[in-house]
Design a protein around this motif. Sequence first.
Motif, PDB file in Angstrom:
ATOM      1  N   ILE A 132       0.848  -1.192   0.000  1.00 20.79           N
ATOM      2  CA  ILE A 132       0.000   0.000   0.000  1.00 20.79           C
ATOM      3  C   ILE A 132       0.881   1.237   0.000  1.00 20.79           C
ATOM      4  O   ILE A 132       1.717   1.429   0.896  1.00 20.79           O
ATOM      5  N   ALA A 133       0.728   2.100  -1.019  1.00 21.97           N
ATOM      6  CA  ALA A 133       1.628   3.236  -1.230  1.00 21.97           C
ATOM      7  C   ALA A 133       1.160   4.508  -0.537  1.00 21.97           C
ATOM      8  O   ALA A 133       1.892   5.496  -0.538  1.00 21.97           O
ATOM      9  N   VAL A 134      -0.037   4.523   0.023  1.00 18.82           N
ATOM     10  CA  VAL A 134      -0.532   5.689   0.757  1.00 18.82           C
ATOM     11  C   VAL A 134      -0.242   5.469   2.241  1.00 18.82           C
ATOM     12  O   VAL A 134      -0.850   4.591   2.865  1.00 18.82           O
ATOM     13  N   PRO A 135       0.693   6.199   2.827  1.00 24.47           N
ATOM     14  CA  PRO A 135       1.123   5.912   4.205  1.00 24.47           C
ATOM     15  C   PRO A 135      -0.020   5.862   5.216  1.00 24.47           C
ATOM     16  O   PRO A 135      -0.075   4.950   6.047  1.00 24.47           O
ATOM     17  N   GLU A 136      -0.934   6.840   5.176  1.00 25.59           N
ATOM     18  CA  GLU A 136      -2.024   6.858   6.154  1.00 25.59           C
ATOM     19  C   GLU A 136      -2.922   5.638   6.006  1.00 25.59           C
ATOM     20  O   GLU A 136      -3.383   5.059   6.998  1.00 25.59           O
ATOM     21  N   LEU A 137      -3.189   5.230   4.769  1.00 20.87           N
ATOM     22  CA  LEU A 137      -4.034   4.058   4.542  1.00 20.87           C
ATOM     23  C   LEU A 137      -3.326   2.791   5.015  1.00 20.87           C
ATOM     24  O   LEU A 137      -3.942   1.924   5.649  1.00 20.87           O
ATOM     25  N   ARG A 138      -2.036   2.693   4.716  1.00 23.58           N
ATOM     26  CA  ARG A 138      -1.314   1.490   5.141  1.00 23.58           C
ATOM     27  C   ARG A 138      -1.285   1.369   6.653  1.00 23.58           C
ATOM     28  O   ARG A 138      -1.445   0.290   7.215  1.00 23.58           O
ATOM     29  N   GLU A 139      -1.081   2.486   7.359  1.00 25.21           N
ATOM     30  CA  GLU A 139      -1.040   2.459   8.810  1.00 25.21           C
ATOM     31  C   GLU A 139      -2.406   2.071   9.384  1.00 25.21           C
ATOM     32  O   GLU A 139      -2.497   1.300  10.355  1.00 25.21           O
ATOM     33  N   LEU A 140      -3.477   2.569   8.778  1.00 28.61           N
ATOM     34  CA  LEU A 140      -4.821   2.228   9.241  1.00 28.61           C
ATOM     35  C   LEU A 140      -5.111   0.750   9.024  1.00 28.61           C
ATOM     36  O   LEU A 140      -5.678   0.079   9.897  1.00 28.61           O
ATOM     37  N   LEU A 180       8.732  18.484   0.434  1.00 24.11           N
ATOM     38  CA  LEU A 180       8.660  17.350  -0.481  1.00 24.11           C
ATOM     39  C   LEU A 180       9.625  16.250  -0.068  1.00 24.11           C
ATOM     40  O   LEU A 180       9.305  15.060  -0.162  1.00 24.11           O
ATOM     41  N   GLU A 181      10.820  16.618   0.400  1.00 23.04           N
ATOM     42  CA  GLU A 181      11.800  15.623   0.830  1.00 23.04           C
ATOM     43  C   GLU A 181      11.314  14.891   2.077  1.00 23.04           C
ATOM     44  O   GLU A 181      11.460  13.664   2.194  1.00 23.04           O
ATOM     45  N   ARG A 182      10.717  15.610   3.016  1.00 22.22           N
ATOM     46  CA  ARG A 182      10.186  14.953   4.211  1.00 22.22           C
ATOM     47  C   ARG A 182       9.087  13.969   3.856  1.00 22.22           C
ATOM     48  O   ARG A 182       8.985  12.893   4.451  1.00 22.22           O
ATOM     49  N   ARG A 183       8.262  14.342   2.871  1.00 27.13           N
ATOM     50  CA  ARG A 183       7.195  13.440   2.457  1.00 27.13           C
ATOM     51  C   ARG A 183       7.767  12.184   1.792  1.00 27.13           C
ATOM     52  O   ARG A 183       7.293  11.080   2.005  1.00 27.13           O
ATOM     53  N   ARG A 184       8.825  12.372   0.991  1.00 25.39           N
ATOM     54  CA  ARG A 184       9.447  11.205   0.351  1.00 25.39           C
ATOM     55  C   ARG A 184      10.009  10.248   1.398  1.00 25.39           C
ATOM     56  O   ARG A 184       9.854   9.032   1.295  1.00 25.39           O
ATOM     57  N   VAL A 185      10.660  10.806   2.411  1.00 26.67           N
ATOM     58  CA  VAL A 185      11.223   9.969   3.472  1.00 26.67           C
ATOM     59  C   VAL A 185      10.112   9.235   4.221  1.00 26.67           C
ATOM     60  O   VAL A 185      10.244   8.050   4.552  1.00 26.67           O
ATOM     61  N   GLN A 186       9.007   9.939   4.475  1.00 29.38           N
ATOM     62  CA  GLN A 186       7.886   9.304   5.175  1.00 29.38           C
ATOM     63  C   GLN A 186       7.327   8.138   4.380  1.00 29.38           C
ATOM     64  O   GLN A 186       7.053   7.061   4.932  1.00 29.38           O
ATOM     65  N   ILE A 187       7.189   8.310   3.072  1.00 28.33           N
ATOM     66  CA  ILE A 187       6.670   7.229   2.233  1.00 28.33           C
ATOM     67  C   ILE A 187       7.636   6.054   2.216  1.00 28.33           C
ATOM     68  O   ILE A 187       7.238   4.890   2.367  1.00 28.33           O
ATOM     69  N   ASP A 188       8.942   6.344   2.054  1.00 27.82           N
ATOM     70  CA  ASP A 188       9.933   5.268   2.057  1.00 27.82           C
ATOM     71  C   ASP A 188       9.935   4.522   3.378  1.00 27.82           C
ATOM     72  O   ASP A 188      10.102   3.294   3.416  1.00 27.82           O
ATOM     73  N   ARG A 189       9.757   5.239   4.474  1.00 25.60           N
ATOM     74  CA  ARG A 189       9.747   4.592   5.788  1.00 25.60           C
ATOM     75  C   ARG A 189       8.578   3.614   5.905  1.00 25.60           C
ATOM     76  O   ARG A 189       8.711   2.527   6.474  1.00 25.60           O
ATOM     77  N   PHE A 191      22.776   7.309  10.225  1.00 26.06           N
ATOM     78  CA  PHE A 191      21.846   7.197   9.099  1.00 26.06           C
ATOM     79  C   PHE A 191      20.722   6.216   9.429  1.00 26.06           C
ATOM     80  O   PHE A 191      20.868   5.337  10.284  1.00 26.06           O
ATOM     81  N   GLU A 192      19.630   6.388   8.707  1.00 28.03           N
ATOM     82  CA  GLU A 192      18.561   5.398   8.675  1.00 28.03           C
ATOM     83  C   GLU A 192      18.525   4.852   7.254  1.00 28.03           C
ATOM     84  O   GLU A 192      18.456   5.614   6.289  1.00 28.03           O
ATOM     85  N   LEU A 193      18.611   3.547   7.115  1.00 22.79           N
ATOM     86  CA  LEU A 193      18.620   2.898   5.804  1.00 22.79           C
ATOM     87  C   LEU A 193      17.297   2.164   5.601  1.00 22.79           C
ATOM     88  O   LEU A 193      16.863   1.415   6.476  1.00 22.79           O
ATOM     89  N   PHE A 194      16.680   2.384   4.444  1.00 17.43           N
ATOM     90  CA  PHE A 194      15.447   1.690   4.085  1.00 17.43           C
ATOM     91  C   PHE A 194      15.713   0.812   2.867  1.00 17.43           C
ATOM     92  O   PHE A 194      16.284   1.277   1.877  1.00 17.43           O
ATOM     93  N   LEU A 195      15.304  -0.439   2.932  1.00 16.22           N
ATOM     94  CA  LEU A 195      15.400  -1.358   1.797  1.00 16.22           C
ATOM     95  C   LEU A 195      14.022  -1.476   1.170  1.00 16.22           C
ATOM     96  O   LEU A 195      13.062  -1.871   1.838  1.00 16.22           O
TER      97      LEU A 195
END
Length: 457
Positions: free
Chosen positions: A42-50, A107-116, A207-211
């Motif tokens: 799920i690519a929408v962070p709020e939906l995935r968390e719910l 925009l960068e903060r949003r990208r990081v949030q989605i990647d997280r 650093f925080e690394l996301f795979l």
Amino acid sequence: MTIDSGIILARARSDGEDCLVSAEEPLAGLQLRCGGALPGVIAVPELRELVRKARRRGVRLSRSICAQDGVDTVTAWVEIEPLVEGCDIRVRSWQSSPVPIESADVLERRRVQIDRHLAEISVRLDHDQRVLAVTSDSAELADLAAAMAEGIGKPWTDFLPPENITHDQPLHWRLLDGVRVQVPESLRSWRVTLVPFGKPGFDPAGFELFLLSDQAPSRLTPTPPSPKSRTRHSLVGQDLAPVLKQPISRIVANAETIRTRLAGPLPDAYSDYAGEIASAGRLLLDLLDDMADLEVVESEGFSTAPDRIDLSEVSRQAAGILGVRAREKGIAIEAPHPSESLRAVAEFRRVLQVLLNLVGNAIRYSPENSRIWIRLEDAGGYARVIVADQGPGLSAEQQVKVFDKFERLGRSGDGGTGLGLYISRRLARAMGGELSIESAPGQGARFILEVPSDRLA
């Protein structure tokens, strides 16, 4: 655009790992525009968390979510109802408006949030890019996560070698941010995101690394190939399928947008054409999945991982996953009661794969307002799951052919690929069991899955 009503505007379903298995428009289009895939995480962070909260707590949740797809800001009211496996997602309101111009930092903060949210492994690194801590709930990456946890203090590149980079590691973090990496035993393509900690203008303190992977997890994970079988070229599963699935998913999503007239008024004939395009696209996606599975079960050295399981539990999960599809045709599925139990020695997910195919076929070929039964039977050294329906049944000649590769018994336009039963029988036999059929014209069909009994239970 604003749509607000008491009716259900769109439905979707997620699996037990919070991946979107299916979705109707406009949710399907939002998933793709946010960088996701269908099927996929799920690519929408709020939906995935719910969805994750509803699944883990086992309670129904309803609330408003907000998402941005780069063009519009979308606000929707969603209802999440946990199933035996995954969740049923219902959208009841939908409002979109143009996205205001935002700063690069936002925009960068949003990208990081989605990647997280999308990351399948998260790793905390020190200032020299050495592993400090590892977090992952991915079954596919369990071995990798365990290896990294045991290798605390080593550079992360020891576990995830960057592709097409031969310089000594670690390189400067900016050269590694977004790089493609190799993940042992995985057929998917992977990349890493590196997020620095510390004040701007100073060297990062860590650093925080996301795979992340842009591809959905495979339904079947192959066993490591033998040296001889490594020379076999895997075209569909490894090379072609991932390349084709995303554009086909976009074709399906766009066709559904046209069919449902979300893009504007349209004559009925053109809406019907769009529906046919969407159906053909979904058939192609199913075919790619089946071809990928076919390569796995026909690979040299393929085997399963037997465990002690309860066939009653697996049967109820299969019924729960396919319950929505059955209800759309008015079909009732009678699964084993929770008080029933039949222990067996087999691989849980392989048995679930077979039962999903059997129950799915029963739904496809059964008449509306009919019934499907899933029954358990102890046959001495074997445990049986029987899936029976009230469909048209098969003749003796058809029963001989039904497990053949690409065999569809002359049917056309039903959405099948002719591979499901062939793959299911290969899986049953790989587990030391069998898959057979009992039927007669006009009397429905009984598919019987046999696996070894757990005599120690």
